[in-house]
Scaffold this motif. Structure first.
Motif, PDB file in Angstrom:
ATOM      1  N   GLY A  29     -41.265 -39.762  52.368  1.00 28.19           N
ATOM      2  CA  GLY A  29     -42.664 -40.039  52.089  1.00 28.19           C
ATOM      3  C   GLY A  29     -42.820 -41.260  51.206  1.00 28.19           C
ATOM      4  N   SER A  30     -43.851 -42.042  51.480  1.00 28.34           N
ATOM      5  CA  SER A  30     -44.102 -43.249  50.697  1.00 28.34           C
ATOM      6  C   SER A  30     -45.517 -43.732  50.993  1.00 28.34           C
ATOM      7  N   SER A  31     -46.089 -44.495  50.064  1.00 27.33           N
ATOM      8  CA  SER A  31     -47.395 -45.098  50.344  1.00 27.33           C
ATOM      9  C   SER A  31     -47.262 -46.251  51.332  1.00 27.33           C
ATOM     10  N   GLY A  37     -58.027 -34.719  49.555  1.00 27.97           N
ATOM     11  CA  GLY A  37     -57.587 -34.947  48.179  1.00 27.97           C
ATOM     12  C   GLY A  37     -56.123 -35.313  48.073  1.00 27.97           C
ATOM     13  N   VAL A  38     -55.598 -35.170  46.860  1.00 30.93           N
ATOM     14  CA  VAL A  38     -54.197 -35.519  46.590  1.00 30.93           C
ATOM     15  C   VAL A  38     -53.294 -34.497  47.268  1.00 30.93           C
ATOM     16  N   ASN A  39     -52.281 -34.973  47.976  1.00 32.54           N
ATOM     17  CA  ASN A  39     -51.331 -34.074  48.612  1.00 32.54           C
ATOM     18  C   ASN A  39     -50.003 -34.161  47.870  1.00 32.54           C
ATOM     19  N   TYR A  40     -49.786 -33.219  46.987  1.00 30.07           N
ATOM     20  CA  TYR A  40     -48.568 -33.223  46.187  1.00 30.07           C
ATOM     21  C   TYR A  40     -47.353 -32.873  47.045  1.00 30.07           C
ATOM     22  N   THR A  91     -48.160 -41.660  52.732  1.00 27.01           N
ATOM     23  CA  THR A  91     -48.998 -40.946  51.777  1.00 27.01           C
ATOM     24  C   THR A  91     -50.426 -41.452  51.855  1.00 27.01           C
ATOM     25  N   LYS A  92     -51.363 -40.523  51.911  1.00 18.13           N
ATOM     26  CA  LYS A  92     -52.771 -40.908  51.953  1.00 18.13           C
ATOM     27  C   LYS A  92     -53.325 -41.129  50.545  1.00 18.13           C
ATOM     28  N   VAL A  93     -53.224 -40.112  49.695  1.00 20.79           N
ATOM     29  CA  VAL A  93     -53.729 -40.199  48.314  1.00 20.79           C
ATOM     30  C   VAL A  93     -52.604 -39.793  47.375  1.00 20.79           C
ATOM     31  N   SER A 142     -55.722 -49.712  47.181  1.00 25.92           N
ATOM     32  CA  SER A 142     -56.851 -50.462  47.723  1.00 25.92           C
ATOM     33  C   SER A 142     -56.713 -50.705  49.225  1.00 25.92           C
ATOM     34  N   VAL A 143     -55.550 -50.445  49.786  1.00 25.04           N
ATOM     35  CA  VAL A 143     -55.339 -50.619  51.223  1.00 25.04           C
ATOM     36  C   VAL A 143     -55.537 -49.272  51.910  1.00 25.04           C
ATOM     37  N   PRO A 144     -56.424 -49.188  52.896  1.00 23.91           N
ATOM     38  CA  PRO A 144     -56.733 -47.911  53.543  1.00 23.91           C
ATOM     39  C   PRO A 144     -55.513 -47.262  54.187  1.00 23.91           C
TER      40      PRO A 144
END
Length: 216
Positions: free
Chosen positions: A23-25, A95-98, A53-55, A62-64
């Motif tokens: 997982g990564s942004s 929301g945030v997905n831990y 990762t979404k959130v 800032s990048v969708p």
């Protein structure tokens, strides 16, 4: 590589009892991600899931998500293996997905879950949401980011007996980071050779027209 859309039932996809989750942004994805993932493919036996990762916790992007997902698809499509999947699962979670939530999702279909993370994750591991439970339910496969291994040492000190759930990976240190790429773009420097050519132009245009690629 197969792209999985939605929160899929994974029973028919499972080819192993182990899921390795990267997982990564991906803000942005770069060739270092490919190097690490390739080493993981050669090290582990299991099914591999790339999860943009979404959130993310503790960060504002800032990048969708849709753009970062598209970048990730174009980056990892070079892995033409039947046990490699890229999932948009976080698109469907509010929301945030831990990390613990992802682990619990994969444990519905696998006996073992391994999270592939960088050594810097050990720099604040005690701040991870439900980190003790996370380490009891999964393994952290940690690739090096420092030359002296100082964050591995910190992880041992902080986690104690829970460090038995950490796999220290003897992978090469890849000195490419998303933050350095974003900085280079904003300063008008070249990023050729650091990101896949197919997304290089879009990355440059995106970060030239956004406030910052990622903010804490």
């Amino acid at each position: 590589m197969e792209i999985l859309y939605g929160l899929r039932e994974l029973n028919l996809l499972s080819k192993s009892d182990t899921a390795i989750v990267f997982g990564s942004s991906f803000n942005p994805p770069h060739l270092g991600h490919l190097v690490i993932f390739n080493h993981a493919l050669n090290y582990f036996n299991g099914d591999f899931y790339i999860v943009p990762t979404k959130v993310p916790p503790h960060k504002t992007l800032s990048v969708p998500f849709e753009k970062r997902l598209n970048w990730a698809i174009k980056t990892f499509e070079v892995f033409e293996y039947e046990n490699v999947y890229l999932s948009d699962m976080e698109r469907h979670i509010e929301g945030v997905n831990y990390a613990i939530y992802n682990v619990e999702y994969f444990l519905k279909y696998y006996n073992n879950v391994v999270l592939l993370v960088g050594e810097d994750a050990l720099g604040n591991i005690e701040k991870w949401y439900r980190y003790e439970e996370l380490l009891r339910k999964s393994k952290l496969a940690v690739y090096p980011r420092t030359r002296d291994g100082k964050l591995y040492t910190r992880g041992r000190e902080v986690l104690g007996e829970l460090y038995s759930s950490v796999i220290e990976l003897d992978f090469p240190i890849v000195e490419i980071s998303s933050s350095e790429i974003r900085k280079a773009v904003r300063e008008g420097k070249s990023i050729t050779g650091l990101v896949p050519k197919v997304i290089e132009k879009d990355i440059i245009e995106t970060y030239n027209n956004s406030e910052e690629g990622e903010r804490w």
